[in-house]
Motif scaffolding. Structure first.
Motif, mmCIF file in Angstrom:
data_model
loop_
_atom_site.group_PDB
_atom_site.id
_atom_site.type_symbol
_atom_site.label_atom_id
_atom_site.label_comp_id
_atom_site.label_asym_id
_atom_site.label_seq_id
_atom_site.Cartn_x
_atom_site.Cartn_y
_atom_site.Cartn_z
ATOM 1 N N GLU A 15 0.848 -1.190 0.000
ATOM 2 C CA GLU A 15 0.000 0.000 0.000
ATOM 3 C C GLU A 15 0.885 1.241 0.000
ATOM 4 O O GLU A 15 1.893 1.285 0.707
ATOM 5 C CB GLU A 15 -0.896 0.025 1.245
ATOM 6 C CG GLU A 15 -1.883 -1.114 1.332
ATOM 7 C CD GLU A 15 -3.000 -1.010 0.309
ATOM 8 O OE1 GLU A 15 -3.242 0.088 -0.215
ATOM 9 O OE2 GLU A 15 -3.616 -2.044 0.037
ATOM 10 N N PRO A 16 0.512 2.247 -0.770
ATOM 11 C CA PRO A 16 1.298 3.490 -0.749
ATOM 12 C C PRO A 16 1.137 4.197 0.595
ATOM 13 O O PRO A 16 0.114 4.056 1.266
ATOM 14 C CB PRO A 16 0.696 4.321 -1.879
ATOM 15 C CG PRO A 16 -0.689 3.784 -2.051
ATOM 16 C CD PRO A 16 -0.627 2.326 -1.673
ATOM 17 N N ASP A 17 2.172 4.916 0.994
ATOM 18 C CA ASP A 17 2.095 5.670 2.245
ATOM 19 C C ASP A 17 1.000 6.726 2.166
ATOM 20 O O ASP A 17 0.270 6.957 3.121
ATOM 21 C CB ASP A 17 3.440 6.336 2.553
ATOM 22 C CG ASP A 17 4.521 5.307 2.839
ATOM 23 O OD1 ASP A 17 4.178 4.204 3.329
ATOM 24 O OD2 ASP A 17 5.699 5.600 2.568
ATOM 25 N N ASP A 18 0.893 7.377 1.029
ATOM 26 C CA ASP A 18 -0.121 8.398 0.801
ATOM 27 C C ASP A 18 -0.976 7.962 -0.386
ATOM 28 O O ASP A 18 -0.530 8.032 -1.524
ATOM 29 C CB ASP A 18 0.533 9.747 0.515
ATOM 30 C CG ASP A 18 -0.475 10.863 0.260
ATOM 31 O OD1 ASP A 18 -1.697 10.627 0.419
ATOM 32 O OD2 ASP A 18 -0.041 11.967 -0.104
ATOM 33 N N GLU A 21 -1.152 10.191 -3.378
ATOM 34 C CA GLU A 21 0.108 10.553 -4.009
ATOM 35 C C GLU A 21 -0.015 10.444 -5.530
ATOM 36 O O GLU A 21 -0.537 9.478 -6.063
ATOM 37 C CB GLU A 21 1.210 9.616 -3.526
ATOM 38 C CG GLU A 21 2.555 9.877 -4.137
ATOM 39 C CD GLU A 21 3.602 8.885 -3.641
ATOM 40 O OE1 GLU A 21 4.681 8.869 -4.230
ATOM 41 O OE2 GLU A 21 3.319 8.147 -2.697
ATOM 42 N N VAL A 23 1.331 9.968 -9.290
ATOM 43 C CA VAL A 23 2.361 9.178 -9.942
ATOM 44 C C VAL A 23 2.708 9.851 -11.253
ATOM 45 O O VAL A 23 1.824 10.183 -12.032
ATOM 46 C CB VAL A 23 1.858 7.742 -10.195
ATOM 47 C CG1 VAL A 23 2.895 6.935 -10.954
ATOM 48 C CG2 VAL A 23 1.501 7.074 -8.885
#
Length: 87
Positions: A15-18, A21, A23
């Motif tokens: 999973e992305p941290d944010d 976010e 790309v």
């Protein structure tokens, strides 16, 4: 009846941290994906036409409108990933 043991690799969901976010990408990265989606759509349309003309027997399950699902999922795989197609 034939049975076979099936083992599945350990998988980890990344999973992305944010999640919001952004790309960055380029036309050079996206153009092949678009071409794949377009090729799938054209094949689906030709299949639907052939089916309606009685050239294809049995059932025909189309994915028109869902081309991005298979193209995107396939594009996100790594060399050691497994892909299983089912209906």
């Amino acid at each position: 009846m034939v049975t076979a043991p099936i083992s599945t690799p350990d998988s980890v969901r990344v999973e992305p941290d944010d999640p919001l976010e952004l790309v960055e990408t380029t036309v050079a990265e996206l153009a092949p994906l678009y071409r794949q989606m377009l090729a799938i759509r054209r094949m689906e349309e030709a299949s639907a036409k052939a089916y309606s003309q009685g050239k294809i027997g049995g059932f025909l399950h189309l994915i028109i409108g869902q081309e991005a699902v298979c193209v995107g999922a396939t594009a996100a795989t790594q060399a050691d990933d497994y892909i299983v197609a089912t209906y």
